[in-house]
Motif scaffolding. Structure first.
Motif, PDB file in Angstrom:
ATOM      1  N   GLY A  21      44.058 -57.649  20.824  1.00 44.51           N
ATOM      2  CA  GLY A  21      44.099 -59.083  20.632  1.00 44.51           C
ATOM      3  C   GLY A  21      43.950 -59.743  21.986  1.00 44.51           C
ATOM      4  N   THR A  22      44.237 -61.035  22.035  1.00 48.02           N
ATOM      5  CA  THR A  22      44.131 -61.782  23.288  1.00 48.02           C
ATOM      6  C   THR A  22      45.503 -62.292  23.679  1.00 48.02           C
ATOM      7  N   MET A  23      45.850 -62.120  24.941  1.00 47.64           N
ATOM      8  CA  MET A  23      47.124 -62.605  25.443  1.00 47.64           C
ATOM      9  C   MET A  23      46.870 -63.464  26.680  1.00 47.64           C
ATOM     10  N   SER A  24      47.465 -64.645  26.691  1.00 45.94           N
ATOM     11  CA  SER A  24      47.352 -65.509  27.863  1.00 45.94           C
ATOM     12  C   SER A  24      48.721 -65.686  28.494  1.00 45.94           C
ATOM     13  N   LEU A  25      48.708 -65.989  29.787  1.00 46.67           N
ATOM     14  CA  LEU A  25      49.928 -66.170  30.562  1.00 46.67           C
ATOM     15  C   LEU A  25      49.896 -67.545  31.205  1.00 46.67           C
ATOM     16  N   SER A  26      50.974 -68.314  31.019  1.00 50.36           N
ATOM     17  CA  SER A  26      51.071 -69.655  31.576  1.00 50.36           C
ATOM     18  C   SER A  26      52.319 -69.772  32.436  1.00 50.36           C
ATOM     19  N   LEU A  27      52.373 -70.856  33.197  1.00 48.53           N
ATOM     20  CA  LEU A  27      53.470 -71.088  34.135  1.00 48.53           C
ATOM     21  C   LEU A  27      53.938 -72.528  34.000  1.00 48.53           C
ATOM     22  N   THR A  28      55.270 -72.736  33.972  1.00 50.88           N
ATOM     23  CA  THR A  28      55.814 -74.082  33.916  1.00 50.88           C
ATOM     24  C   THR A  28      57.057 -74.172  34.782  1.00 50.88           C
ATOM     25  N   SER A  84      51.361 -71.439  42.645  1.00 51.00           N
ATOM     26  CA  SER A  84      51.875 -72.788  42.864  1.00 51.00           C
ATOM     27  C   SER A  84      52.384 -73.338  41.544  1.00 51.00           C
ATOM     28  N   LEU A  85      53.655 -73.726  41.491  1.00 52.95           N
ATOM     29  CA  LEU A  85      54.219 -74.268  40.259  1.00 52.95           C
ATOM     30  C   LEU A  85      53.595 -75.620  39.940  1.00 52.95           C
TER      31      LEU A  85
END
Length: 246
Positions: free
Chosen positions: A24-31, A97-98
């Motif tokens: 499948g597809t997995m994405s990674l995000s930052l907050t 960078s956040l």
């Protein structure tokens, strides 16, 4: 200093191929969204307020490596020593960078991932050194021996002073995914790493803000802020990419 983009991270981020062929597809995000103290955002800055004091944060940069998403559904991978690559994301060192101010979330990368269930997110806050990270230090000389850098303005009862805070914290971090995240064959999920900076510059009793400059190397609040940073990370499924747990 704005650093990480999708294109710069893609060559370094890999998913090992210990799988039965379904993906499948997995994405990674930052907050940096959080709320331990009163937080307001404007433009590209985040302001933390407690009582009459404020910390205006204008940049937060972190060096991370070995960003891993551990599989829970492949017993053989868990049982065989040294076979962990089949259940991990890995990259690094990478300068992140956040997203601050009105930028609630930043998507880092999207990759093909083995279908399965994932229950832990792990990474290292990394202090680059010349022996292992020479190329990284050439590209980012301000981060030789520095894992975290924050700039901004501290205000105590109206008296303002600009600051630069740096840390040489060098440690592993782990966040359980509750509930676990499942990648279905042909499906897509997004995992968001939350770094809650609202509590970084609180005193030991969490009752007042401190001057971030007082937490630099050898300063009286160094260990207080290092402990606050250690407890500020969380990870969760966030398929609508809003920086909040689904």
């Amino acid at each position: 200093m704005k650093n990480l983009t999708l294109l710069t991270l893609l060559p370094a981020l890999v998913v090992a191929a210990c799988t039965d062929g379904t993906t499948g597809t997995m994405s990674l995000s930052l907050t940096a969204r959080g709320g331990g103290a009163a937080v307001t955002t404007s433009g590209d800055s985040t302001m933390i307020t407690l009582g009459n004091d404020t910390v205006i944060v204008r940049s937060v940069d972190l060096v991370l490596r070995e960003i891993e998403l551990k599989r829970a559904d492949v017993a053989a991978c868990d049982a065989v020593e040294g076979n962990g690559d089949c259940q991990e994301f890995e990259t690094g060192p990478v300068l992140l960078s956040l997203p601050l101010g009105s930028a609630a979330i930043a998507q880092l990368v999207s990759v093909v991932a083995p279908a399965g269930t994932y229950d832990k997110f792990e990474f290292e806050i990394h202090k680059p050194n010349a022996g292992d990270d020479a190329a990284f230090i050439v590209a980012h000389p301000d981060f030789a021996g520095v894992s975290i850098r924050v700039t901004g303005t501290y205000s105590q009862a109206g008296a303002r002073s600009d600051f630069t805070f740096t840390s040489d914290v060098d440690q592993g971090e782990e966040a359980g995914l509750v509930p676990p995240v499942t990648v279905q064959e042909g499906g897509a999920v997004n995992i968001t790493l939350r770094v809650d900076i609202s509590g970084w510059f609180l005193n030991g009793s969490k009752t007042a803000l401190i001057d971030p400059a007082s937490a630099n190397k050898g300063q009286p609040n160094e260990s207080v802020v290092a402990n606050n940073i250690q407890n500020s990370f969380d990870a969760f499924e966030d398929d609508d990419h809003d920086g909040l747990e689904d």
